[in-house]
Design an enzyme around this catalytic site. Sequence first.
Site, short mmCIF file in Angstrom:
data_model
loop_
_atom_site.label_atom_id
_atom_site.label_comp_id
_atom_site.label_asym_id
_atom_site.label_seq_id
_atom_site.Cartn_x
_atom_site.Cartn_y
_atom_site.Cartn_z
N GLY A 1 -17.19 9.10 -10.65
CA GLY A 1 -16.95 8.88 -12.06
C GLY A 1 -15.50 8.82 -12.44
N TYR B 1 -20.08 22.88 -24.76
CA TYR B 1 -19.15 21.86 -24.26
C TYR B 1 -18.01 21.65 -25.24
CZ TYR B 1 -17.69 17.39 -22.17
OH TYR B 1 -16.98 16.37 -21.58
N THR C 1 -20.29 6.45 -17.92
CA THR C 1 -20.31 7.22 -16.68
C THR C 1 -21.73 7.69 -16.39
OG1 THR C 1 -19.96 9.34 -17.80
CG2 THR C 1 -17.98 8.09 -17.19
#
Length: 445
Positions: A217, A350, A385
């Site tokens: 990625g 996150y 990705t």
Amino acid sequence: MADKYMELVNTGLTKKLATMLGLPRPPRLRRYSPDAALLPGPVLILGASAKAQELSDTLVSWGLDVRRHDAGEAKLGGLVLLLDELERPTDLSPLMLAAGQALRKLLPGGRVVAFSRPAGDDDEPQLSAVRQGIDGVVRSMGREMRGGATANGIVLEAGTTVASPSALAALRFFFSGRSAYVDGQFLTVRTNDGVLPADFAKPLAGKVAVVTGAARGIGAAIAKTLSRDGAQVVVVDMPAAGEALAKVANSIGATTLQLDVTAEDAAQQIMDHAIGRHGSLDLVIHNAGITRDKLLANMDAGRWDSVIAVNIASQLRMNEAFLAAKLPGLRIVSLASTSGIAGNRGQTNYAASKGGVIGMVHASAKLFAENGGSIAAVAPGFIETEMTAKIPLGTRTVARMVLPSLMQGGLPVDVAEAISFLGSDAAAGLNGQVLRVCGQSLVGA
């Protein structure tokens, strides 16, 4: 946006059909190639600045066709707006109206870059108003661009000018295909530090760079881009990713280090490998990261703690060790995210970790500068990705369609280009910056 869709809506009969139906037609972005021209046509400079002539001479030395005040009938590859000496909002009118006419001549993939000064708490209201107004002008211009063109800004703090090394480096970055997915963004030049490279095609020549999470990625793209730009690269990832990591290393002549970045001695292992094998450690890219998405109401300690441990706690621990080692001129570039700026449903853990990266960068800038180094971050938006591929198809499709002018997700190489630039010696005057690579959208992770 899938390449097949882009091809269909931009060629032949299907292009006409797409136009008739009002379907989104994402442009082909002008990405970097070592053999490509810096701009697709002449550059027009509008406005006045104390260093305007020096800037013009520099652009000519870069091989650009520079026009001052009026481009005539020429199609333009770039437009530079010198707004750093404006004193009141009414000063914007003649320049921006002239810029509007120039935009009619801007070629696909063209670039608009504005120079300005930051608004300050101690400024007179008129001065602060025009300086803050420029922020809105540039971001709005970015949303009006077509054909893959972009508009960005460079903010000059006291003591810096349009001819300061990092101001010129930022201008060249924004002009080039390296900034294909950067739109409506600002970089602030804080000092006159920075050294332009002898060879702009190899800005990292002689540097030793470490990239964590490099097996696939964005991490793999970063490693390849740093190598292309002249660095000797060390690629780092978990032992479980060893096979993929070896493939990346073999493709660019890198060395590998299998390592869990949450280990207490991770920084020491990185320093031992880089210095022991290559003689120095000049650049560290904190790319390793994970997601464990869940609505906060359903979040558990395992999901929350693992994300914090990998995405921010490991970076803080490693940076403390790097600072203690007093490595001369060490540059750090970390991966943040637009989720850490605007938030994202189901990503409280996150977003906390990526917002934490931004806070870390701001607070660490002075610490790294004390030893001649710097720290910065790149905040990707919607990048195509494996991670974004897990987003539901409908959400992904809508996200691509609503991106302002570029109408497509970015690619890992777009993030890598920004990281390579911010990790270079030319960007030393940009210490503490966070650059969004998002096509002027806050969608994505």
